[in-house]
Design a protein around this motif. Structure first.
Motif, PDB file in Angstrom:
ATOM      1  N   LEU A  36      66.974  23.845  13.768  1.00  0.00           N
ATOM      2  CA  LEU A  36      65.558  23.626  13.451  1.00  0.00           C
ATOM      3  C   LEU A  36      64.835  22.916  14.594  1.00  0.00           C
ATOM      4  CD1 LEU A  36      65.240  22.566   9.692  1.00  0.00           C
ATOM      5  CD2 LEU A  36      64.580  24.714  10.773  1.00  0.00           C
ATOM      6  N   ILE A  37      65.483  21.884  15.137  1.00  0.00           N
ATOM      7  CA  ILE A  37      64.874  21.153  16.250  1.00  0.00           C
ATOM      8  C   ILE A  37      64.693  22.070  17.450  1.00  0.00           C
ATOM      9  CG2 ILE A  37      65.242  19.281  17.914  1.00  0.00           C
ATOM     10  CD1 ILE A  37      66.664  17.735  15.682  1.00  0.00           C
ATOM     11  N   TYR A  38      65.697  22.900  17.706  1.00  0.00           N
ATOM     12  CA  TYR A  38      65.610  23.850  18.820  1.00  0.00           C
ATOM     13  C   TYR A  38      64.451  24.820  18.608  1.00  0.00           C
ATOM     14  CZ  TYR A  38      66.863  27.705  21.927  1.00  0.00           C
ATOM     15  OH  TYR A  38      66.832  28.691  22.883  1.00  0.00           O
ATOM     16  N   ALA A  39      64.331  25.344  17.389  1.00  0.00           N
ATOM     17  CA  ALA A  39      63.264  26.300  17.088  1.00  0.00           C
ATOM     18  C   ALA A  39      61.891  25.654  17.213  1.00  0.00           C
ATOM     19  CB  ALA A  39      63.455  26.868  15.681  1.00  0.00           C
ATOM     20  N   GLN A  40      61.805  24.387  16.825  1.00  0.00           N
ATOM     21  CA  GLN A  40      60.513  23.705  16.863  1.00  0.00           C
ATOM     22  C   GLN A  40      60.016  23.475  18.287  1.00  0.00           C
ATOM     23  OE1 GLN A  40      60.241  19.508  16.571  1.00  0.00           O
ATOM     24  NE2 GLN A  40      58.688  19.548  14.960  1.00  0.00           N
ATOM     25  N   LYS A  41      60.913  23.154  19.194  1.00  0.00           N
ATOM     26  CA  LYS A  41      60.473  22.755  20.531  1.00  0.00           C
ATOM     27  C   LYS A  41      60.294  23.931  21.497  1.00  0.00           C
ATOM     28  CE  LYS A  41      65.017  21.777  22.598  1.00  0.00           C
ATOM     29  NZ  LYS A  41      65.862  20.750  23.225  1.00  0.00           N
ATOM     30  N   GLN A  42      60.629  25.157  21.059  1.00  0.00           N
ATOM     31  CA  GLN A  42      60.474  26.309  21.941  1.00  0.00           C
ATOM     32  C   GLN A  42      59.026  26.785  21.972  1.00  0.00           C
ATOM     33  OE1 GLN A  42      63.132  27.165  23.870  1.00  0.00           O
ATOM     34  NE2 GLN A  42      63.963  25.409  22.749  1.00  0.00           N
ATOM     35  N   SER A  43      58.579  27.182  23.156  1.00  0.00           N
ATOM     36  CA  SER A  43      57.208  27.677  23.309  1.00  0.00           C
ATOM     37  C   SER A  43      57.137  29.195  23.166  1.00  0.00           C
ATOM     38  CB  SER A  43      56.661  27.274  24.687  1.00  0.00           C
ATOM     39  OG  SER A  43      57.494  27.780  25.723  1.00  0.00           O
ATOM     40  N   CYS A  44      58.312  29.834  23.034  1.00  0.00           N
ATOM     41  CA  CYS A  44      58.348  31.287  22.876  1.00  0.00           C
ATOM     42  C   CYS A  44      59.096  31.635  21.593  1.00  0.00           C
ATOM     43  CB  CYS A  44      59.038  31.942  24.074  1.00  0.00           C
ATOM     44  SG  CYS A  44      60.748  31.400  24.315  1.00  0.00           S
ATOM     45  N   ALA A  45      59.070  32.912  21.242  1.00  0.00           N
ATOM     46  CA  ALA A  45      59.762  33.358  20.036  1.00  0.00           C
ATOM     47  C   ALA A  45      61.265  33.118  20.170  1.00  0.00           C
ATOM     48  CB  ALA A  45      59.481  34.836  19.794  1.00  0.00           C
ATOM     49  N   VAL A  46      61.884  32.641  19.103  1.00  0.00           N
ATOM     50  CA  VAL A  46      63.307  32.309  19.112  1.00  0.00           C
ATOM     51  C   VAL A  46      64.110  33.440  18.481  1.00  0.00           C
ATOM     52  CG1 VAL A  46      65.059  30.706  18.257  1.00  0.00           C
ATOM     53  CG2 VAL A  46      62.845  29.843  19.013  1.00  0.00           C
ATOM     54  N   THR A  47      65.173  33.837  19.153  1.00  0.00           N
ATOM     55  CA  THR A  47      66.055  34.879  18.629  1.00  0.00           C
ATOM     56  C   THR A  47      67.427  34.283  18.321  1.00  0.00           C
ATOM     57  OG1 THR A  47      66.938  35.508  20.799  1.00  0.00           O
ATOM     58  CG2 THR A  47      64.882  36.579  20.075  1.00  0.00           C
ATOM     59  N   PRO A  48      68.208  34.945  17.469  1.00  0.00           N
ATOM     60  CA  PRO A  48      69.569  34.474  17.204  1.00  0.00           C
ATOM     61  C   PRO A  48      70.409  34.375  18.474  1.00  0.00           C
ATOM     62  CG  PRO A  48      68.917  36.057  15.537  1.00  0.00           C
ATOM     63  CD  PRO A  48      67.842  36.075  16.582  1.00  0.00           C
ATOM     64  N   LEU A  49      70.194  35.294  19.417  1.00  0.00           N
ATOM     65  CA  LEU A  49      70.951  35.262  20.665  1.00  0.00           C
ATOM     66  C   LEU A  49      70.645  33.996  21.459  1.00  0.00           C
ATOM     67  CD1 LEU A  49      72.849  36.576  22.685  1.00  0.00           C
ATOM     68  CD2 LEU A  49      70.887  37.819  23.638  1.00  0.00           C
ATOM     69  N   MET A  50      69.384  33.581  21.479  1.00  0.00           N
ATOM     70  CA  MET A  50      69.007  32.354  22.179  1.00  0.00           C
ATOM     71  C   MET A  50      69.727  31.154  21.583  1.00  0.00           C
ATOM     72  SD  MET A  50      64.909  33.090  22.559  1.00  0.00           S
ATOM     73  CE  MET A  50      64.518  31.388  22.997  1.00  0.00           C
ATOM     74  N   ILE A  51      69.797  31.109  20.263  1.00  0.00           N
ATOM     75  CA  ILE A  51      70.487  30.009  19.585  1.00  0.00           C
ATOM     76  C   ILE A  51      71.973  30.036  19.913  1.00  0.00           C
ATOM     77  CG2 ILE A  51      71.118  29.059  17.329  1.00  0.00           C
ATOM     78  CD1 ILE A  51      68.451  30.164  16.278  1.00  0.00           C
ATOM     79  N   SER A  52      72.551  31.227  19.885  1.00  0.00           N
ATOM     80  CA  SER A  52      73.974  31.388  20.188  1.00  0.00           C
ATOM     81  C   SER A  52      74.297  30.893  21.588  1.00  0.00           C
ATOM     82  CB  SER A  52      74.365  32.862  20.042  1.00  0.00           C
ATOM     83  OG  SER A  52      75.698  33.081  20.451  1.00  0.00           O
ATOM     84  N   GLN A  53      73.463  31.249  22.552  1.00  0.00           N
ATOM     85  CA  GLN A  53      73.712  30.869  23.942  1.00  0.00           C
ATOM     86  C   GLN A  53      73.457  29.385  24.174  1.00  0.00           C
ATOM     87  OE1 GLN A  53      71.165  33.638  26.029  1.00  0.00           O
ATOM     88  NE2 GLN A  53      72.766  35.190  26.170  1.00  0.00           N
ATOM     89  N   PHE A  54      72.424  28.838  23.554  1.00  0.00           N
ATOM     90  CA  PHE A  54      72.090  27.430  23.773  1.00  0.00           C
ATOM     91  C   PHE A  54      73.163  26.506  23.205  1.00  0.00           C
ATOM     92  CE2 PHE A  54      70.127  23.390  22.566  1.00  0.00           C
ATOM     93  CZ  PHE A  54      69.531  23.021  23.758  1.00  0.00           C
ATOM     94  N   PHE A  55      73.621  26.795  21.985  1.00  0.00           N
ATOM     95  CA  PHE A  55      74.612  25.937  21.336  1.00  0.00           C
ATOM     96  C   PHE A  55      76.049  26.376  21.620  1.00  0.00           C
ATOM     97  CE2 PHE A  55      70.809  25.231  18.731  1.00  0.00           C
ATOM     98  CZ  PHE A  55      70.792  23.844  18.673  1.00  0.00           C
ATOM     99  N   ASN A  56      76.187  27.489  22.353  1.00  0.00           N
ATOM    100  CA  ASN A  56      77.507  28.012  22.691  1.00  0.00           C
ATOM    101  C   ASN A  56      78.346  28.267  21.437  1.00  0.00           C
ATOM    102  OD1 ASN A  56      79.485  28.917  24.461  1.00  0.00           O
ATOM    103  ND2 ASN A  56      80.418  26.901  24.677  1.00  0.00           N
ATOM    104  N   ILE A  57      77.737  28.949  20.474  1.00  0.00           N
ATOM    105  CA  ILE A  57      78.429  29.294  19.237  1.00  0.00           C
ATOM    106  C   ILE A  57      78.317  30.798  19.016  1.00  0.00           C
ATOM    107  CG2 ILE A  57      78.149  27.054  18.105  1.00  0.00           C
ATOM    108  CD1 ILE A  57      75.710  28.114  16.697  1.00  0.00           C
ATOM    109  N   SER A  58      79.169  31.321  18.160  1.00  0.00           N
ATOM    110  CA  SER A  58      79.222  32.764  17.943  1.00  0.00           C
ATOM    111  C   SER A  58      78.016  33.259  17.144  1.00  0.00           C
ATOM    112  CB  SER A  58      80.508  33.135  17.202  1.00  0.00           C
ATOM    113  OG  SER A  58      80.489  32.614  15.884  1.00  0.00           O
ATOM    114  N   LYS A  59      77.728  34.535  17.280  1.00  0.00           N
ATOM    115  CA  LYS A  59      76.624  35.142  16.533  1.00  0.00           C
ATOM    116  C   LYS A  59      76.845  35.070  15.021  1.00  0.00           C
ATOM    117  CE  LYS A  59      74.988  38.300  20.124  1.00  0.00           C
ATOM    118  NZ  LYS A  59      74.790  39.719  20.509  1.00  0.00           N
TER     119      LYS A  59
END
Length: 238
Positions: A36-59
């Motif tokens: 949620l914090i990650y999604a809030q602070k992004q200035s662009c649209a957030v995708t599941p892939l972005m979350i996966s890469q940022f937190f280094n977790i699986s899809k």
């Protein structure tokens, strides 16, 4: 036995456990709060892939968290106009309110460290951890993205014999390592999932963060294999 390494590992392990086990009064899981914090602070649209890469977790892990957060009304999915299978994530007003009300709670352990250590020592700790993260990331991912066939070619060259990747079926692979090699079923199941994710291309991302922080180029898989050639020699099947 290197006592210094053992003691150092104990200290690092204790820090990780204390940080992970620090009590946080959330209505959702800490990992979900992180999303949620990650999604809030992004200035662009957030995708599941972005979350996966940022937190280094699986899809699949991301999918479970997204499902939970959307079900509770903290996130909404917006389907792509060009590809109905794809979607972006938008934090809702309810999600915004939760982040704002929980921000201090989420970062209280970090805030405590900064207050007790002082700004200078805390800054040094963060800088050193950045370097450590990059070193471990480079050690795990290397400076290049190779598929299994390319890895086999490198090992063939270093061993002076032909090594072939046969791309085994997952069930065949699983049965062989459990029944023929006698490995623990839980361990084999984990490796099966790792191979699935690797085949799907989730380990192909390469960044230049290691070079930016250390000024050094990450080593290639060939360099790594040369340094550990004994593990890849014929007759060593461990």
């Amino acid at each position: 036995m290197n006592v210094d390494l053992i003691n150092s590992a104990d200290v690092i392990g204790m820090f990780c456990r204390l940080h992970m086990n620090s009590k946080r009064d959330f209505s959702i899981r800490p990992s979900e709060m992180g999303v949620l914090i990650y999604a809030q602070k992004q200035s662009c649209a957030v995708t599941p892939l972005m979350i996966s890469q940022f937190f280094n977790i699986s899809k699949p892990s991301v999918s479970l968290m997204v499902k939970s957060l959307t079900k509770q009304g903290f996130l909404i999915k917006e389907s792509s106009i060009t590809d109905k299978r794809s979607y972006t994530l938008v934090i809702t007003e309810k999600g915004e309110n939760l982040v704002e009300s929980s921000f201090i709670e989420y970062f209280k352990a970090v805030k405590l460290l900064k207050e007790k250590m002082g700004v200078d020592k805390f800054g040094q700790l963060v800088d050193l951890m950045k370097i450590a993260n990059c070193i471990l990331e480079e050690e795990n991912t290397g400076s290049e993205a190779l598929d299994y066939f390319q890895v086999a070619d490198v090992l063939s060259k270093l061993n002076n014999r032909k090594i072939t990747y046969v791309k085994p079926g997952l069930l065949k692979y699983r049965n062989y390592y459990i029944k023929n090699r006698g490995l623990d079923k839980g361990y084999v199941n984990v490796t099966v999932m790792l191979y699935i994710m690797t085949r799907l291309g989730t380990a192909k991302t390469i960044t230049n963060e290691f070079f930016k922080l250390t000024g050094k180029n990450p080593r290639t898989f060939e360099d790594f294999a040369k340094a550990n050639i004994g593990a890849f020699m014929k007759g060593n099947d461990n």
